[in-house]
Design a protein around this motif. Sequence first.
Motif, PDB file in Angstrom:
ATOM      1  N   ALA A  18      -3.129   4.196  11.543  1.00  0.00           N
ATOM      2  CA  ALA A  18      -2.295   3.065  11.142  1.00  0.00           C
ATOM      3  C   ALA A  18      -1.112   2.906  12.092  1.00  0.00           C
ATOM      4  O   ALA A  18      -0.773   1.791  12.501  1.00  0.00           O
ATOM      5  N   PHE A  19      -0.526   4.018  12.472  1.00  0.00           N
ATOM      6  CA  PHE A  19       0.613   3.957  13.399  1.00  0.00           C
ATOM      7  C   PHE A  19       0.189   3.330  14.721  1.00  0.00           C
ATOM      8  O   PHE A  19       0.887   2.471  15.268  1.00  0.00           O
ATOM      9  N   VAL A  20      -0.953   3.780  15.222  1.00  0.00           N
ATOM     10  CA  VAL A  20      -1.419   3.233  16.503  1.00  0.00           C
ATOM     11  C   VAL A  20      -1.708   1.744  16.350  1.00  0.00           C
ATOM     12  O   VAL A  20      -1.391   0.946  17.245  1.00  0.00           O
ATOM     13  N   ILE A  25       0.844  -1.196   0.000  1.00  0.00           N
ATOM     14  CA  ILE A  25       0.000   0.000   0.000  1.00  0.00           C
ATOM     15  C   ILE A  25       0.880   1.247   0.000  1.00  0.00           C
ATOM     16  O   ILE A  25       0.664   2.192  -0.764  1.00  0.00           O
ATOM     17  N   ILE A  70      -5.104  -1.559  10.646  1.00  0.00           N
ATOM     18  CA  ILE A  70      -3.912  -1.086   9.942  1.00  0.00           C
ATOM     19  C   ILE A  70      -4.168  -1.015   8.447  1.00  0.00           C
ATOM     20  O   ILE A  70      -3.900  -0.003   7.802  1.00  0.00           O
ATOM     21  N   LEU A 130       4.667   4.548   5.846  1.00  0.00           N
ATOM     22  CA  LEU A 130       3.949   3.264   5.890  1.00  0.00           C
ATOM     23  C   LEU A 130       4.888   2.116   5.554  1.00  0.00           C
ATOM     24  O   LEU A 130       4.886   1.071   6.217  1.00  0.00           O
ATOM     25  N   ALA A 160      -4.208   2.295   6.373  1.00  0.00           N
ATOM     26  CA  ALA A 160      -3.174   2.491   5.353  1.00  0.00           C
ATOM     27  C   ALA A 160      -3.814   2.756   4.004  1.00  0.00           C
ATOM     28  O   ALA A 160      -3.379   3.639   3.259  1.00  0.00           O
ATOM     29  N   LEU A 193      -3.223   8.004   8.761  1.00  0.00           N
ATOM     30  CA  LEU A 193      -1.858   7.510   9.000  1.00  0.00           C
ATOM     31  C   LEU A 193      -1.630   7.311  10.492  1.00  0.00           C
ATOM     32  O   LEU A 193      -1.031   6.315  10.909  1.00  0.00           O
ATOM     33  N   ILE A 194      -2.116   8.261  11.297  1.00  0.00           N
ATOM     34  CA  ILE A 194      -1.944   8.123  12.743  1.00  0.00           C
ATOM     35  C   ILE A 194      -2.627   6.857  13.237  1.00  0.00           C
ATOM     36  O   ILE A 194      -2.074   6.102  14.036  1.00  0.00           O
ATOM     37  N   ASN A 253       7.102   1.343   8.370  1.00  0.00           N
ATOM     38  CA  ASN A 253       6.372   0.627   9.412  1.00  0.00           C
ATOM     39  C   ASN A 253       6.215  -0.836   9.078  1.00  0.00           C
ATOM     40  O   ASN A 253       6.340  -1.692   9.950  1.00  0.00           O
TER      41      ASN A 253
END
Lengths: 626, 102, 172, 345
Positions: free
Chosen positions: C40-42, B17, C17, B37, C21, C37-38, B40
């Motif tokens: 996804a980070f969490v 993605i 996620i 991303l 994303a 995005l935040i 991550n």
Amino acid sequence: MFEFILPNAWLIPLVPVLAFALIGLFLHRWPKISAALSIFSIAIAFILALVIAGGVFSAPAGTVYEFSTRWLDMPGLQVDMGLLIDALTAVMLLVVTTVALLVQIYSLGYMKGDPGIASYYAYQSLFAASMLGLVIANNLGQMFVFWELVGICSYLLIGFWFGKYSARNAAIKAFITNRVGDFGFLLAILFLQIMFGTLNFGELSDSMAGFTNMTILIPVAILLFCGPIGKSAQFPLHVWLPDAMEGPTPVSALIHAATMVAAGVYLVARAFFIFSAVPQAMTVIAVIGGFTALFAATIALTQNDIKRILAYSTLSQLGYMMMAMGIGAMTAGMFHLMTHAFFKSLLFLGAGSVIVAMHEEQDIWKMGGLYKKMPITTWTFIIGALALSGIPPLSGFWSKDEILLGALASGHIGLYIIGAFVAFLTALYMFRLIFVAFFGSNKAGAEKAQENSAVMTVPLIILAAISVVAGLVNSPLMHNAFGHYINSPAGIEPHPSLIIMISSTVIALAGIAMAWLIYQKQVISAEDLKYRFEGIYKVLYHKYYIDEIYAWLGARLVDGMAKVLYWFDIYVVNGFINAIAYVTAITGEVLKFTEDGQVQTYALYMFAGIVLLLVSALYAVYTVLI
Amino acid sequence: MIGLTHYLLLGTVVFCIGLFGVLSKRNAIAVLMSVELMLNAVNINFVAINKFITPNDVTGQLFSIFVIVVAAAEVAVGLALIISIYRHRKSVDLNDFNLLKW
Amino acid sequence: MTVSLNDLVFVAMALVIVVAATGVVMLKNIVHSALSLILAFVGVAGIYFQLSAGFIGLVQIMVYAGAISVLIIFAIMLVMDKSVEKTNLFSPNIIRLLAGMGLTFLLFVTLGVSIWFTKFPVVPAEGPVDAVGMLANLFMGDYVIAFETAAILLLVAVIGAIILAKGAEDKQ
Amino acid sequence: MEHLFINIADAFTGWLMNLGLSPWWADLALLVVQWICIVTIVTANITVLIWLERKVSGFFQERLGPNRLGPFGCFQTIADAIKLLTKEDIIPSAADKLVFRTAPIFFIIVSVMLYVVLPMGDGMQIVDLDVGLFFFISVGSLSTICLLMAGWGSNNKWSLIGAMRAVAQMISYEVPLALSLIGVVMIAGSLRLSNIVAAQGNIWFIVLQPIAFITYFIAATAELNRGPFDMPEAEQELTGGAYTEYTGMRWALFFLAEYTNLVAVSALMATVFLGGWQGPWLPSWLWIIVKTYVIMMVFFWLKWTFPRIRMDQLMSFSWKFLIPVSLANIFLTGAGIHFFKWMGW
């Protein structure tokens, strides 16, 4: 003393090379100190050479001292640096250091007031070092290095007055002509290295004994002889030596009469075991030597320049030595080399003395009556000329005699006749020179001539004395001491023959008499002869048109070749290069569209590459493992 | 039963993605976010592999911390660059930045 | 095949996620993308917690969710001078878009296939008791050079970012 | 008294297990109940706090403060809460609706999550994480985002400027906040809050780490957006900053979350610097409440004493003073620890 000096003979070339470095780096602003240092260093070398000679000649005959150290070691190739000291070396060391010392002292007077004295002495030192290094080399590789070094020094000294167009050209000519010979020499060295795996003289000699494949050795020996042809100015490559007279006269005396040009002879003597194994090569050497001797002597007859006459005389005598080598009379050749070094340098220095007195006038026809003005120069010159002509008991008589004897003894009747005729010619042209320049009627230029200072005359006297006595070392009076030491198993050493002695003396005297008749008494008019034999005279005067032939060949052959190559270069080589360039440019033109300046496109390419790698890896795993 | 495979697949999905975002977005900041991303995703793999294959070690975690550190530096510099570019060209549209075109 | 709570948590986190994303890439409003995005980070932090890497999870929250995303939103606010609605569109270059899509799909298939068919040498173990202590020992021990390098990198990045963002001094 | 709440919890799980639940599910249920309790207690506590602050500010400003409803006006806050709950929920038409709506919810969630690791008494801790202190800092940093969301979602320049100020301020002060706690962690040798409390059995860390305490206090004040560091709201300049467009219950949620944060930070300071729940005579859970309230009173005191400072002063104070001081403190602490070890204490 011998124990120390003999293994440390490398000190002999080292001392002058130190002088060269010091002068070149630090002292070039002080010409007098430079000259003193140079002379001092060559004097030390002379003393060391004396010691070495003493050491060698006090040992039993045939003793060889060899000291060597590994210089380069890799699989398949071992290169040594070393010393080889035997009687041959000792003689050469003595000759070189003696002549060099005297010439350098003489140069003090000759070069007086020249702005380049410091560099002159630097070159002189470098030359002395290189020549001595050449002499003591124990292998062909090392010898080649010093061989080239003396070539460089010769180039530098011929072109010493590089302000002169002719001097520059002469220097370049000498250098390029020597390249031709050295190329063959280098090829021969490579062949020997490949064939025998060594360049050491001793080891080569040993392996030569068991070597039977003579067909391959013939070209090698002839290639090896190319070096001497160039360096010793033998027939096809002789053209540089007369031109080399553009250098200062002491240089001509030292380098282009006594030492460097003799290096070729020395090389043949050193590698005599190779040549003597190949009779065909020996024949080639003998024929070339004999031809050069005759050829140069005939040219010398017609020359007017005092130095050129001597130069052709040198050529002729070198041909003599080569002929001696070729007929197997190695000892005789070396003996003649030694005596010739002394009397020819004497002659050159005398000529230099005359030139200085005549203010750079070299044409013998503009001299005359010098014997009154310059008695020392005149008498020493006459001694040199007599020695050269082979009048007993001067040195030239003994050595020339031995060559003639060798020729006769080895059955080369033709060569003997040539040798005898050359002896006659030698006496003729030398005394032509003497009668015209020293005894002829006073010419305008000779009026103010006067004897030079002691710096110049003392070396003349010393050399004259040596020229008188040097021949005795191989005379029956001294039981052929020289031959006893130099003699190699391969050489032919005939016993002296009284008939030959007398006949050659008569021939020489005849030459002198003929000169006297033509040029002094003028019983036979030189002008008449010139007109009567105009064709021959012109050919001789123009040195058989060799230079012109070379020039023509150069123009036709080389230029034609160059045109072909130029075409090839422009259309084939350049075309190829241009094609590559066009292809590159077109490719660039096409591929530039991939560069759209956007970072994401580049990221796309990058990841495309990565994915491609991944896919191929996966495919590989799939095909190999599953 | 959830195992290492699933974690790695999750990482792959997130990475893809992010990659698609990098390759397709117009806004420079969006590209930067997509890069985050991807980083991550890498970190998920690090930690998951550490947990499942070398559970008594923490080297994987250590490296993910290094990745985070580098990512932080990258974001700081990247954003500064974007702001700097914006100041000169009044745009953050990557399609406008093609000065290095052929 | 029993489904444990752990598995459910993973599935939930993974869903969060992946959705977040996807939102980052697909949303038209860049602020929404950033907020996504935040999320996804969490979510990733949650995955770390689930992998019993609590420290990394907290680093993730603090650095990514707390700092990096804030910086990103900050930068967005600094550079948005027009309507925010259409700020995060796809590139107009259709060819590149399709190529990117194909490439991404290819990469996904490749990696997915290789991961799916690989037998990983999984070692079942509880994991270290004091992971934070071990991390600290590694940082200050075996990896101290890397640690210091990272520190220098951060310093350089900070200085560079300040200089870049501040702009060069006016030539006076 | 000491083990009152622990006993209640044990009784609860015991009852659940008697009902036939497995211990694992019982624990989960306890967790949920604990969470609900926290939210309830915190929310209830806020009403008291708001009343208290108004009274304190009145005291500082030589006025009475709320005094109509109930004794000393103690029901005033409840009345306010009812008013807020019944107010119309106005969302600006130009606002980013989703962001606008979710911002306060996230804010309160983040604030309440802070309580998960706080030790409320001896053994009274919902989760005793091995990185508890770090958890507190990390999760606390998330509140920045919520303010940003609020400011952005409002689509109002005051809100946006307020939010950006808040973000700049909070990001800047997070650094000294975290750095100042490192000294404590170095002495305690653990990030686990129960260990940190236990390490203060003999001596409180406020004595060993006075610099860290002051640094943390200042940084926390800024982190909480309280005066004198309340630029993000700055009623006089920004008409309420990020909260400008919020009304009714959503605004109340922000307010709630702010006070929740205040309590949490105060409790953390009590835990980390003032010996936590430890103390003589009183039960542990009472001690932590007392200490927390003392620290909160100091916060009130500061807010109503100092004037608001300028934005640039605020930033340079963090970067040019607090951070170097905290770094120096770390260095000093390290040197001190080595010194003590060398002395053999």
